[in-house]
Structures are given as C-alpha cells and as structure tokens.
Write a protein that holds these residues in place. Structure first.
Motif, PDB file in Angstrom:
ATOM      1  N   TRP A 183       0.867  -1.178   0.000  1.00 40.30           N
ATOM      2  CA  TRP A 183       0.000   0.000   0.000  1.00 40.30           C
ATOM      3  C   TRP A 183       0.901   1.225   0.000  1.00 40.30           C
ATOM      4  CZ3 TRP A 183       1.014   3.067   4.195  1.00 40.30           C
ATOM      5  CH2 TRP A 183       1.671   2.448   5.275  1.00 40.30           C
ATOM      6  N   GLY A 184       0.305   2.385  -0.271  1.00 41.92           N
ATOM      7  CA  GLY A 184       1.133   3.588  -0.296  1.00 41.92           C
ATOM      8  C   GLY A 184       0.306   4.845  -0.187  1.00 41.92           C
ATOM      9  N   TYR A 185       0.862   5.914  -0.704  1.00 40.15           N
ATOM     10  CA  TYR A 185       0.208   7.224  -0.616  1.00 40.15           C
ATOM     11  C   TYR A 185      -0.029   7.830  -1.990  1.00 40.15           C
ATOM     12  CZ  TYR A 185       1.195   6.915   4.347  1.00 40.15           C
ATOM     13  OH  TYR A 185       1.233   6.508   5.666  1.00 40.15           O
ATOM     14  N   GLU A 186       0.362   7.106  -3.042  1.00 38.05           N
ATOM     15  CA  GLU A 186       0.249   7.647  -4.395  1.00 38.05           C
ATOM     16  C   GLU A 186      -0.342   6.609  -5.333  1.00 38.05           C
ATOM     17  OE1 GLU A 186       3.880  10.699  -5.004  1.00 38.05           O
ATOM     18  OE2 GLU A 186       4.463   8.589  -5.020  1.00 38.05           O
ATOM     19  N   GLY A 187      -0.792   7.068  -6.516  1.00 38.77           N
ATOM     20  CA  GLY A 187      -1.253   6.180  -7.574  1.00 38.77           C
ATOM     21  C   GLY A 187      -2.368   5.265  -7.108  1.00 38.77           C
ATOM     22  N   SER A 188      -2.362   4.021  -7.590  1.00 44.10           N
ATOM     23  CA  SER A 188      -3.455   3.105  -7.281  1.00 44.10           C
ATOM     24  C   SER A 188      -3.419   2.609  -5.841  1.00 44.10           C
ATOM     25  CB  SER A 188      -3.404   1.908  -8.239  1.00 44.10           C
ATOM     26  OG  SER A 188      -2.153   1.264  -8.098  1.00 44.10           O
ATOM     27  N   GLU A 189      -2.314   2.861  -5.130  1.00 47.15           N
ATOM     28  CA  GLU A 189      -2.195   2.386  -3.739  1.00 47.15           C
ATOM     29  C   GLU A 189      -2.519   3.476  -2.720  1.00 47.15           C
ATOM     30  OE1 GLU A 189       1.851   1.125  -3.624  1.00 47.15           O
ATOM     31  OE2 GLU A 189       1.382  -0.855  -4.393  1.00 47.15           O
ATOM     32  N   LEU A 190      -3.077   4.597  -3.184  1.00 42.38           N
ATOM     33  CA  LEU A 190      -3.287   5.728  -2.262  1.00 42.38           C
ATOM     34  C   LEU A 190      -4.372   5.410  -1.224  1.00 42.38           C
ATOM     35  CD1 LEU A 190      -6.044   6.980  -3.511  1.00 42.38           C
ATOM     36  CD2 LEU A 190      -4.548   8.448  -4.807  1.00 42.38           C
ATOM     37  N   PRO A 191      -4.435   6.220  -0.146  1.00 38.46           N
ATOM     38  CA  PRO A 191      -5.312   5.914   0.989  1.00 38.46           C
ATOM     39  C   PRO A 191      -6.768   5.625   0.620  1.00 38.46           C
ATOM     40  CG  PRO A 191      -3.827   7.677   1.613  1.00 38.46           C
ATOM     41  CD  PRO A 191      -3.564   7.388   0.149  1.00 38.46           C
ATOM     42  N   GLU A 192      -7.318   6.346  -0.359  1.00 34.54           N
ATOM     43  CA  GLU A 192      -8.717   6.141  -0.743  1.00 34.54           C
ATOM     44  C   GLU A 192      -8.932   4.721  -1.271  1.00 34.54           C
ATOM     45  OE1 GLU A 192      -6.957   8.802  -1.261  1.00 34.54           O
ATOM     46  OE2 GLU A 192      -8.149  10.457  -0.435  1.00 34.54           O
ATOM     47  N   ASN A 193      -7.880   4.044  -1.709  1.00 37.11           N
ATOM     48  CA  ASN A 193      -8.008   2.695  -2.283  1.00 37.11           C
ATOM     49  C   ASN A 193      -7.565   1.580  -1.339  1.00 37.11           C
ATOM     50  OD1 ASN A 193      -8.832   3.931  -4.604  1.00 37.11           O
ATOM     51  ND2 ASN A 193      -6.919   3.639  -5.727  1.00 37.11           N
ATOM     52  N   TRP A 194      -7.101   1.926  -0.138  1.00 35.88           N
ATOM     53  CA  TRP A 194      -6.534   0.900   0.739  1.00 35.88           C
ATOM     54  C   TRP A 194      -7.483  -0.286   0.948  1.00 35.88           C
ATOM     55  CZ3 TRP A 194      -4.130   4.416   5.138  1.00 35.88           C
ATOM     56  CH2 TRP A 194      -2.944   4.992   4.648  1.00 35.88           C
ATOM     57  N   ALA A 195      -8.773   0.013   1.193  1.00 39.10           N
ATOM     58  CA  ALA A 195      -9.726  -1.066   1.497  1.00 39.10           C
ATOM     59  C   ALA A 195      -9.895  -2.017   0.306  1.00 39.10           C
ATOM     60  CB  ALA A 195     -11.074  -0.485   1.904  1.00 39.10           C
ATOM     61  N   GLN A 196      -9.665  -1.511  -0.908  1.00 38.88           N
ATOM     62  CA  GLN A 196      -9.821  -2.359  -2.093  1.00 38.88           C
ATOM     63  C   GLN A 196      -8.575  -3.209  -2.360  1.00 38.88           C
ATOM     64  OE1 GLN A 196     -11.170   1.201  -2.743  1.00 38.88           O
ATOM     65  NE2 GLN A 196     -12.791   0.056  -1.694  1.00 38.88           N
ATOM     66  N   LEU A 197      -7.477  -2.872  -1.717  1.00 43.23           N
ATOM     67  CA  LEU A 197      -6.220  -3.581  -2.011  1.00 43.23           C
ATOM     68  C   LEU A 197      -6.195  -4.985  -1.419  1.00 43.23           C
ATOM     69  CD1 LEU A 197      -3.630  -0.692  -1.381  1.00 43.23           C
ATOM     70  CD2 LEU A 197      -4.510  -1.498  -3.582  1.00 43.23           C
ATOM     71  N   SER A 198      -6.891  -5.159  -0.280  1.00 45.68           N
ATOM     72  CA  SER A 198      -6.898  -6.462   0.383  1.00 45.68           C
ATOM     73  C   SER A 198      -8.081  -6.543   1.341  1.00 45.68           C
ATOM     74  CB  SER A 198      -5.593  -6.622   1.186  1.00 45.68           C
ATOM     75  OG  SER A 198      -5.745  -7.656   2.145  1.00 45.68           O
ATOM     76  N   PRO A 199      -8.711  -7.738   1.450  1.00 45.64           N
ATOM     77  CA  PRO A 199      -9.804  -7.891   2.426  1.00 45.64           C
ATOM     78  C   PRO A 199      -9.333  -7.573   3.846  1.00 45.64           C
ATOM     79  CG  PRO A 199      -9.648  -9.835   1.015  1.00 45.64           C
ATOM     80  CD  PRO A 199      -8.458  -8.985   0.707  1.00 45.64           C
ATOM     81  N   GLU A 200      -8.040  -7.770   4.110  1.00 44.40           N
ATOM     82  CA  GLU A 200      -7.509  -7.470   5.448  1.00 44.40           C
ATOM     83  C   GLU A 200      -7.541  -5.976   5.760  1.00 44.40           C
ATOM     84  OE1 GLU A 200      -3.603  -9.099   5.599  1.00 44.40           O
ATOM     85  OE2 GLU A 200      -4.329 -11.163   5.372  1.00 44.40           O
ATOM     86  N   TYR A 201      -7.688  -5.167   4.725  1.00 49.11           N
ATOM     87  CA  TYR A 201      -7.667  -3.712   4.922  1.00 49.11           C
ATOM     88  C   TYR A 201      -9.068  -3.106   4.918  1.00 49.11           C
ATOM     89  CZ  TYR A 201      -2.735  -4.276   3.438  1.00 49.11           C
ATOM     90  OH  TYR A 201      -1.427  -4.657   3.300  1.00 49.11           O
ATOM     91  N   GLN A 202     -10.123  -3.959   5.059  1.00 50.69           N
ATOM     92  CA  GLN A 202     -11.481  -3.433   4.886  1.00 50.69           C
ATOM     93  C   GLN A 202     -11.877  -2.381   5.926  1.00 50.69           C
ATOM     94  OE1 GLN A 202     -14.583  -6.335   5.271  1.00 50.69           O
ATOM     95  NE2 GLN A 202     -13.559  -7.421   6.943  1.00 50.69           N
ATOM     96  N   MET A 203     -11.252  -2.444   7.121  1.00 48.87           N
ATOM     97  CA  MET A 203     -11.584  -1.436   8.141  1.00 48.87           C
ATOM     98  C   MET A 203     -11.242  -0.024   7.656  1.00 48.87           C
ATOM     99  SD  MET A 203     -13.190  -2.612  10.617  1.00 48.87           S
ATOM    100  CE  MET A 203     -13.112  -1.436  11.954  1.00 48.87           C
ATOM    101  N   CYS A 204     -10.302   0.067   6.713  1.00 44.33           N
ATOM    102  CA  CYS A 204      -9.916   1.390   6.206  1.00 44.33           C
ATOM    103  C   CYS A 204     -11.110   2.123   5.598  1.00 44.33           C
ATOM    104  CB  CYS A 204      -8.794   1.276   5.179  1.00 44.33           C
ATOM    105  SG  CYS A 204      -7.283   0.502   5.829  1.00 44.33           S
ATOM    106  N   SER A 205     -12.121   1.360   5.090  1.00 45.66           N
ATOM    107  CA  SER A 205     -13.324   2.055   4.606  1.00 45.66           C
ATOM    108  C   SER A 205     -14.563   1.768   5.460  1.00 45.66           C
ATOM    109  CB  SER A 205     -13.616   1.713   3.139  1.00 45.66           C
ATOM    110  OG  SER A 205     -14.136   0.416   3.030  1.00 45.66           O
ATOM    111  N   LEU A 206     -14.605   0.596   6.132  1.00 47.66           N
ATOM    112  CA  LEU A 206     -15.796   0.259   6.929  1.00 47.66           C
ATOM    113  C   LEU A 206     -15.755   0.855   8.326  1.00 47.66           C
ATOM    114  CD1 LEU A 206     -16.373  -3.532   6.092  1.00 47.66           C
ATOM    115  CD2 LEU A 206     -17.478  -1.520   5.092  1.00 47.66           C
TER     116      LEU A 206
END
Ligand SMILES: [Zn+2]
Length: 248
Positions: free
Chosen positions: A27-50
């Motif tokens: 994950w990161g802070y730019e491009g497709s890995e930016l914070p708004e996309n964190w939850a989509q990068l992995s099911p483990e990151y779903q709390m980032c949007s939920l």
C-alpha cells in the motif's frame, strides 16, 4: 514481554512490513495504492473504509474533563532507525520508556513521523507529526502524537537523522539518544478513540495528541521529507459522533 508479542503482528502490519514477505498487500500514498483505495487492495484492509472510528481526525469541539496529567517517563534509549518505505521509524532495543495514563502503564515500542501532520488541531495542519506507539500489558495500543513546527533544531532528531541510511529497509543502530527531548514540557493533551492510520486501519487505538508543538529546523524537516519522497499523511477521517476530551 507478553505485551510485545501480542502487539508485534499488528505493529508490523501498521508500519510497512507489507512490502516484505512478512505481511499483506503493498500500500502507499500515491497512484493506485493511495489511501482512498486501501480497502480495495486487500480484504484485510477493509476497516480502512468500513471503520467508524478511524484516524487521523481534525480535533474540534473538544470537551474538558478531569482526566489527569500525562506522566511520561522518557529518557536515554538505544535501538534502530530505518526508512521502511512508508516512514522513518525508530524502534527501541530494550523498551524502557513508558507513559502512565489513568493509572495504566504503556510501554513505548516504536516511533515514526508523518509530513505533513495527519491529525489537525482546529483545522490547523503542522509540517510534521511524530507518532509514539505504546502498548500496555494486554497489548492495547496507545499512540501519543506530537506536532512539529518549523523552528529551532532538535538535537536528538539531528543525531538520529545523521545515522539514517539512504537505502530503504536498512536499519542502523544507535545508542543512548535522549528521546525525552521530543516532548514538550507542558504535556496538556487531547484524548480520543481511533485507529492505526495505515493498513489494516485497526480500531481500538487510544490517541493522545499533545496540544503544544515542538520544533524541528528546516533542514531536519527537509531530511525527513527527502526520506519519505512524498507526503505520508492519510486524509482526515470523519469523527462519526466521537467525543474528544481535553485534559484541562
Ligand atoms: Zn503514524
């Protein structure tokens, strides 16, 4: 030691081991890995949007309460400093710095920096924010945040930066640096419930944000920014009815 063992998997996930074989998706802070996309990068990151108690926040509408003073026992420490690709992180070799909050002891495990600040105070952003990550004996996390303005240099930051490797994920050791110098004398603070500000964005983290900023010189801020290569602050998250308590 029980404390650390329980806290370590969470901390590793939170501080950028994701790029190694040890943990999840990058994950990161730019491009497709930016914070708004964190939850989509992995099911483990779903709390980032939920999640409804996410960090960072804009500290406004605070309520005064008698929650006591912050009792910080910080001193000389030894450990390692590394640019882990997300931040510059200092990890203690033998954690012996701690905070007492409401009679509960929290041991300092690591600290790292964000530029610009992640939390805001009444809408105000600072050039940098330090996150001092602690855990109590049950493994409950507490992050104490210190804001940094541009101003007088900080000798301990200078010592640490002089040891920082240009290469990512290459830790260097240091001995006996006084980390108490990162904390203001007046430790008035705000307290609220939040999350890790990096994937997996786990909640249940107690946040203490010190009201009084410290300073770093322009050159020190530039050195951190050079190591980060880009801003490493997650955008402000909604409070969703959370109450922020002010200790005075
Ligand atoms: Zn942080």
């Amino acid at each position: 030691m029980k404390t650390l063992i329980k806290a370590i998997p969470l901390l590793m996930a939170s501080i950028g081991f994701a790029s190694s074989a040890l943990a999840g998706v990058h994950w990161g802070y730019e491009g497709s890995e930016l914070p708004e996309n964190w939850a989509q990068l992995s099911p483990e990151y779903q709390m980032c949007s939920l999640g409804k108690n996410q960090s960072p926040v804009d500290i406004t509408g605070t309520i005064k309460a008698q929650i006591g003073e912050l009792d910080a026992h910080y001193g000389q420490t030894s450990g390692t400093i590394v640019n882990n690709g997300h931040t510059v992180q200092i990890t203690e070799k033998n954690p012996n710095d701690y905070l007492i909050v409401n009679g509960e002891k929290y041991n300092l495990i690591q600290f790292h920096f964000h530029a610009p600040s992640e939390n805001k105070i009444n809408g105000k952003s600072y050039p940098m924010e330090g996150h001092f990550v602690h855990a109590n004996e049950n493994g409950d996390l507490l992050v104490m945040a210190v804001m940094f303005d541009e101003g007088t240099e900080n000798t301990s930051a200078e010592q640490l930066l002089s040891l920082l490797s240009e290469q990512e994920n290459k830790p260097t050791s240091f001995e006996n640096i006084n980390i108490a110098s990162f904390l203001p004398k007046d430790k008035s603070y705000y307290r609220f419930s939040g999350s890790l500000t990096t994937p997996p964005c786990s909640e249940g983290v107690t946040w203490i944000v010190l009201k009084n900023p410290m300073t770093l010189s322009k050159s020190e801020i530039d050195k951190f920014a050079h190591a980060f290569k880009h801003h490493n602050n997650r955008p402000i998250q909604p409070l969703n009815g959370r109450i922020i308590i002010s200790n005075e």
